[in-house]
Design a protein around this motif. Structure first.
Motif, PDB file in Angstrom:
ATOM      1  N   ASP A  41      39.444  34.337  47.152  1.00  0.00           N
ATOM      2  CA  ASP A  41      40.392  35.331  46.641  1.00  0.00           C
ATOM      3  C   ASP A  41      41.003  34.875  45.318  1.00  0.00           C
ATOM      4  OD1 ASP A  41      41.998  37.735  46.819  1.00  0.00           O
ATOM      5  OD2 ASP A  41      43.676  36.387  47.268  1.00  0.00           O
ATOM      6  N   SER A  45      40.336  36.809  41.631  1.00  0.00           N
ATOM      7  CA  SER A  45      41.534  37.601  41.313  1.00  0.00           C
ATOM      8  C   SER A  45      41.528  38.128  39.889  1.00  0.00           C
ATOM      9  CB  SER A  45      42.794  36.775  41.552  1.00  0.00           C
ATOM     10  OG  SER A  45      42.848  35.705  40.640  1.00  0.00           O
ATOM     11  N   ARG A  48      39.982  41.697  39.724  1.00  0.00           N
ATOM     12  CA  ARG A  48      40.569  42.734  40.543  1.00  0.00           C
ATOM     13  C   ARG A  48      41.069  43.889  39.669  1.00  0.00           C
ATOM     14  NH1 ARG A  48      44.222  39.622  43.722  1.00  0.00           N
ATOM     15  NH2 ARG A  48      42.368  38.769  44.643  1.00  0.00           N
TER      16      ARG A  48
END
Length: 62
Positions: A41, A45, A48
């Motif tokens: 994650d 990121s 995103r």
């Protein structure tokens, strides 16, 4: 025993041991089981909320 000798003996033994233990603990903490999703994650990121790349000459805040 003068100050230099005392500090050198301290640095050669206990400070070195504590820094090695801190390094090993940091590695174990970063690589502990179950954190693969957190690392993935964090790595993804920056991508995103991006649907397409900004074209040249196009304003980003339109």
């Amino acid at each position: 025993m003068d100050r230099y000798t005392l500090l050198r003996e301290l640095a050669d033994s206990w400070v070195l041991l504590s820094l090695v233990l801190f390094f090993v603990g940091s590695c174990v903490f970063a690589l502990r089981p179950g954190t693969r999703a957190l690392h993935r994650d964090a790595a993804e990121s920056i991508f995103r909320n991006e649907t397409r790349p900004v074209e040249t000459g196009e304003k980003e805040a339109e």
